[in-house]
Design an enzyme around this catalytic site. Structure first.
Site, PDB file in Angstrom:
ATOM      1  N   VAL A   1       1.244  -2.570   5.432  1.00 50.86           N
ATOM      2  CA  VAL A   1       2.208  -2.471   4.335  1.00 50.86           C
ATOM      3  C   VAL A   1       1.817  -3.331   3.141  1.00 50.86           C
ATOM      4  O   VAL A   1       2.524  -3.356   2.149  1.00 50.86           O
ATOM      5  CB  VAL A   1       3.653  -2.870   4.738  1.00 50.86           C
ATOM      6  CG1 VAL A   1       4.224  -1.919   5.760  1.00 50.86           C
ATOM      7  CG2 VAL A   1       3.715  -4.305   5.207  1.00 50.86           C
ATOM      8  N   GLU A   2       0.707  -4.057   3.258  1.00 49.93           N
ATOM      9  CA  GLU A   2       0.270  -4.844   2.116  1.00 49.93           C
ATOM     10  C   GLU A   2      -1.023  -4.242   1.558  1.00 49.93           C
ATOM     11  O   GLU A   2      -0.979  -3.259   0.847  1.00 49.93           O
ATOM     12  CB  GLU A   2       0.181  -6.331   2.494  1.00 49.93           C
ATOM     13  CG  GLU A   2       1.589  -6.852   2.822  1.00 49.93           C
ATOM     14  CD  GLU A   2       1.688  -8.344   3.101  1.00 49.93           C
ATOM     15  OE1 GLU A   2       0.690  -9.071   2.993  1.00 49.93           O
ATOM     16  OE2 GLU A   2       2.802  -8.782   3.445  1.00 49.93           O
ATOM     17  N   MET A   3      -2.199  -4.772   1.909  1.00 46.37           N
ATOM     18  CA  MET A   3      -3.421  -4.273   1.275  1.00 46.37           C
ATOM     19  C   MET A   3      -4.155  -3.238   2.133  1.00 46.37           C
ATOM     20  O   MET A   3      -5.084  -2.576   1.654  1.00 46.37           O
ATOM     21  CB  MET A   3      -4.317  -5.461   0.919  1.00 46.37           C
ATOM     22  CG  MET A   3      -3.606  -6.405  -0.050  1.00 46.37           C
ATOM     23  SD  MET A   3      -4.382  -8.026  -0.180  1.00 46.37           S
ATOM     24  CE  MET A   3      -5.297  -7.813  -1.686  1.00 46.37           C
TER      25      MET A   3
ATOM     26  N   HIS B   1       0.815  -1.213   0.000  1.00 47.42           N
ATOM     27  CA  HIS B   1       0.000   0.000   0.000  1.00 47.42           C
ATOM     28  C   HIS B   1       0.856   1.274   0.000  1.00 47.42           C
ATOM     29  O   HIS B   1       1.769   1.413   0.806  1.00 47.42           O
ATOM     30  CB  HIS B   1      -0.903  -0.008   1.246  1.00 47.42           C
ATOM     31  CG  HIS B   1      -1.900   1.103   1.258  1.00 47.42           C
ATOM     32  ND1 HIS B   1      -3.050   1.053   0.510  1.00 47.42           N
ATOM     33  CD2 HIS B   1      -1.902   2.301   1.890  1.00 47.42           C
ATOM     34  CE1 HIS B   1      -3.737   2.167   0.708  1.00 47.42           C
ATOM     35  NE2 HIS B   1      -3.061   2.936   1.536  1.00 47.42           N
TER      36      HIS B   1
ATOM     37  N   PRO C   1      -2.600 -10.560   4.828  1.00 45.41           N
ATOM     38  CA  PRO C   1      -2.223  -9.522   3.859  1.00 45.41           C
ATOM     39  C   PRO C   1      -3.310  -8.489   3.626  1.00 45.41           C
ATOM     40  O   PRO C   1      -3.018  -7.325   3.380  1.00 45.41           O
ATOM     41  CB  PRO C   1      -1.933 -10.309   2.576  1.00 45.41           C
ATOM     42  CG  PRO C   1      -2.529 -11.665   2.768  1.00 45.41           C
ATOM     43  CD  PRO C   1      -2.513 -11.905   4.238  1.00 45.41           C
TER      44      PRO C   1
END
Ligand code: HEM
Ligand code: HEM
Length: 343
Positions: free
Chosen positions: A135-137, A93, A130
């Site tokens: 820091v991902e979705m 993200h 996730p």
């Protein structure tokens, strides 16, 4: 740490000049590894249905599971590139760089637990991570449910996949459907599997590589059909790699168990399709498979493999690339006036 290989190591000669006996090696390899299955039909004793797989496939490619509407599971585990993203550590993200390399999802169903540190018990539990990780979705379960419920085609697909439930569209069922789809991402029929089945051969270098893999002790940690993914070991059993490869800030399984002996302990990486998934290690700092093999020799076995040995083992590892899943791109339902907007 059981680094011996159950007496089987001594069965094979390891000198580079020896031409290993393919028949004996096949027999040994069948007891230590085993073929990748053509399909996985159930998880936790529950049957996987076609409707769940179909829904899971849509969710796998669904960028609206992310807050930005930009990232899907496939962004970081691209099925076209070995189920990984082929960058050192994943970009999530807002272009944030995550702390670890993305492991392949291919054959992940065969692993004893998920993530480099095994912190998720199975693919269902894993899938919730996730979607929410900042820091991902960077999404929330509530926002995901609102998104999916805003599109009639998803409401129908969840009802088909989870019949008889009061509220089929749920974060939990999203995870179950993703898991169902991921069970189809197995890669049978590698050259190694064909060799195991007596239907194909390996050349002399590959046979030597297999023989070395067994004799030198790689097999102590990388065994079973997925060549690893079954147990945890210190990265640097004998000699800790440099901080570039093993950054001091990531203590691996210690974060899961809070046990001192788990510092810098990681799951032995599964090695199926490893030729497709550079860069290597949880830090993603090693681009060359041969270099990863050499590091394993010194770090895990206290053994400097010579150039020929490294080359043979690497050539052997390349035979572990299986038939890649053929996945037709799903057509996803259009957003409606009630679909939460990207942020
Ligand atoms: C780990 C699936 C989205 C990056 C994993 C694993 C699976 C998986 C099964 C563990 C594999 C193993 O341990 O062998 C999914 C699914 C996703 C998704 C179903 C969508 C819901 C993403 C995205 C990114 C990403 C969008 C990048 C921004 C990673 C990383 C790891 C990982 C870096 C390793 C993390 C660690 O070990 O701490 N994923 N993934 N994943 N995934 Fe994903
Ligand atoms: C990772 C090969 C011996 C435990 C890896 C990787 C390769 C490899 C290629 C990286 C995979 C990837 O990043 O996707 C080998 C070879 C060996 C050997 C060829 C013999 C020369 C061992 C032994 C152990 C072990 C004996 C256990 C004591 C691990 C662990 C990882 C790993 C824990 C993950 C490291 C990380 O945190 O990044 N191995 N291995 N390996 N191997 Fe080995």
């Amino acid at each position: 740490l059981a680094l011996a290989c159950a007496g089987l190591c001594t069965a094979m000669p390891a000198r580079a000049t020896d031409a290993p006996d393919a028949t004996a090696l096949r027999e040994t390899a069948n007891t230590l590894f085993g073929a990748i299955p053509h399909s996985v039909d159930e998880v936790r004793g529950q049957e996987i249905t076609a409707a769940q797989v179909e829904l899971g496939k849509s969710l796998w490619f669904e960028p609206r599971l992310s807050r930005s509407h930009v990232l899907s599971c496939n962004s970081c585990h691209n099925i076209a590139t070995g189920g990984a993203d082929n960058v050192p550590t994943s970009i999530g993200h807002g272009w944030q760089k995550g702390p670890r390399n993305s492991p392949t999802v291919l054959n992940a169903v065969l692993n004893v637990a998920q993530f480099w540190d095994g912190r998720a018990a199975d693919l269902k539990e894993q899938a919730k991570g996730p979607v929410q990780a900042s820091v991902e979705m960077n999404n929330t379960p509530g926002r995901v449910e609102a998104t999916l419920r805003s599109m009639p085609a998803y409401v129908e697909a969840f009802a088909r996949a989870f019949p008889g439930e009061d509220q089929p569209v749920s974060f939990e069922n999203m995870a179950r459907a993703l898991e169902a789809f991921e069970t189809t991402l197995v890669t049978p029929d590698s050259r190694f599997d064909r060799f195991l089945a007596g239907k194909g051969s390996l050349d002399a270098t590959e046979l030597r590589g297999l023989s070395l893999f067994i004799d030198k002790g790689c097999v102590a940690c990388h065994s079973g059909p997925n060549f690893g993914g079954q147990a945890y070991y210190p990265f640097g059993v004998v000699e800790r790699p440099g901080a570039d490869v093993l950054p001091s800030g990531d203590k691996g399984r210690f974060a899961v168990t809070q046990t001192a002996s788990d510092e810098y302990v990681f799951r032995a990486a599964p090695l199926r399709n490893v030729a497709l998934t550079a860069p290597y290690f949880h830090s993603g700092q090693v681009w060359d498979l041969g270099q990863a093999v050499a590091i394993m020799g010194s770090a895990q076995l206290g053994h400097e493999l010579d150039a020929t040995e490294v080359q043979s083992i690497t050539r052997f590892l390349q035979t572990l690339t299986g038939r890649q899943p053929q996945v037709a791109n799903p057509v996803l339902p259009p957003s409606t006036s009630t679909t939460p907007r990207p942020e």
